[in-house]
Write an enzyme that holds these catalytic residues in place. Structure first.
Site, mmCIF file in Angstrom:
data_model
loop_
_atom_site.group_PDB
_atom_site.id
_atom_site.type_symbol
_atom_site.label_atom_id
_atom_site.label_comp_id
_atom_site.label_asym_id
_atom_site.label_seq_id
_atom_site.Cartn_x
_atom_site.Cartn_y
_atom_site.Cartn_z
ATOM 1 N N GLU A 1 3.939 -10.738 0.462
ATOM 2 C CA GLU A 1 2.513 -10.384 0.394
ATOM 3 C C GLU A 1 2.130 -10.137 -1.057
ATOM 4 O OE1 GLU A 1 0.978 -8.735 4.359
ATOM 5 O OE2 GLU A 1 1.788 -7.044 3.254
ATOM 6 N N GLU B 1 0.837 -1.204 0.000
ATOM 7 C CA GLU B 1 0.000 0.000 0.000
ATOM 8 C C GLU B 1 0.871 1.253 0.000
ATOM 9 O OE1 GLU B 1 -2.446 -1.117 3.342
ATOM 10 O OE2 GLU B 1 -3.395 -2.650 2.091
HETATM 11 P P1 13P Z 1 -5.393 -8.764 4.638
HETATM 12 O O1 13P Z 1 -5.040 -9.816 5.658
HETATM 13 O O2 13P Z 1 -6.520 -7.898 5.039
HETATM 14 O O3 13P Z 1 -5.508 -9.342 3.251
HETATM 15 O O4 13P Z 1 -4.115 -7.762 4.571
HETATM 16 C C1 13P Z 1 -2.842 -8.272 4.432
HETATM 17 C C2 13P Z 1 -1.850 -7.202 4.661
HETATM 18 O O5 13P Z 1 -1.772 -6.249 3.898
HETATM 19 C C3 13P Z 1 -0.988 -7.309 5.844
HETATM 20 O O6 13P Z 1 0.069 -6.408 5.790
#
Ligand code: 13P
Length: 251
Positions: free
Chosen positions: A167, A97
């Protein structure tokens, strides 16, 4: 050497200081002790209160971002030293993000990692490919570039204080986790990259967490993979009961 499992929550922009304290009290009741190391990456404004509330627990409190400079005229930014004093033990760096919405480059991420390390904060470097990159067959190249530029020429000693979180961008917040096999393959790519550059001993001891739609229902299978050393949990870390279930799935 068996790597201890790590279950980390990333609260993103959720929870005030008061809410953080309440969560920690609830989680402590549910998880008085655990085989896993439990980490919570909380908003800056909740750090001090969360660290105080976690003082009598085994939970480690950390941040979600850090500035690369020691200090200076950077309006709205937070330094590693400030995080340390507020009680942070670690910080996420290069979450997708932040890469996407705040235009963080691998080179900036590298500077942040060095700043965190020199301040005694454990950096959790987040890497991962987008859906387009995966369907183009570019996953390995993307991970290699993020690791090469993000880690640069860290020393073996510095590497010993680092955690990586894989991720995949397509799995974050989508409810569609990577399958255990896909996750393990990507973790192995990361571990092999580390082994090639820093040697197999360094690669063997490096914790690599999986993040992206981890929930109580899929945690055990993901955590059972040989190269998956833990989870970085977003949405499901906001509720103490849901997060506790994930922690309890560590066998
Ligand atoms: P979610 O578990 O909501 O998919 O998010 C993962 C995340 O971005 C953890 O840093």
């Amino acid at each position: 050497m068996k790597r201890q499992k790590i279950i980390a929550g990333n609260w993103k922009m959720y929870k005030t200081a008061k809410e953080a304290v309440h969560f920690i009290q609830q989680l402590q009741k549910l998880i008085p002790s655990s085989k896993a190391r439990i980490l919570l990456a909380v908003p800056f404004t909740a750090l001090t209160a969360a660290a105080e509330a976690a003082h009598t627990t085994s939970f480690a409190i950390g941040a979600q971002n850090v500035h690369e400079a020691v200090e200076g005229p950077y309006t709205g930014e937070i330094s590693a030293h400030m995080l340390k004093e507020a009680g942070a033990k670690f910080t996420l760096i290069g979450h997708s993000e932040r890469r996407r919405l705040f235009h963080e480059s691998n080179l900036l991420i590298h500077q942040k990692i060095k700043r965190a390390l020199s301040s005694g904060l454990t950096p959790i470097l987040c890497v991962g490919e987008t859906l387009v990159e995966r369907s183009d067959g570019a996953t390995e190249a993307v991970l290699a570039e993020q690791l090469e530029e993000g880690l640069g020429e860290l020393s073996l000693d510095q590497l010993a204080h680092l955690v990586i979180a894989y991720e995949p961008v397509w799995a974050i917040g989508t409810g569609k986790s990577a399958s255990p096999q896909v996750a393990d393959e990507a973790h192995l790519l990361c571990r092999n990259f580390i082994a090639k550059k820093w040697g197999s001993a360094a690669a063997e001891q490096l914790p690599i967490l999986y993040g992206g739609s981890v929930k109580a229902e899929n945690a055990a299978e993901l955590l059972n993979q040989p190269n998956v050393d833990g989870a970085l949990v977003g949405g499901a870390s906001l509720d103490p009961a849901a997060f506790a279930q994930i922690i309890q799935s560590v066998g």
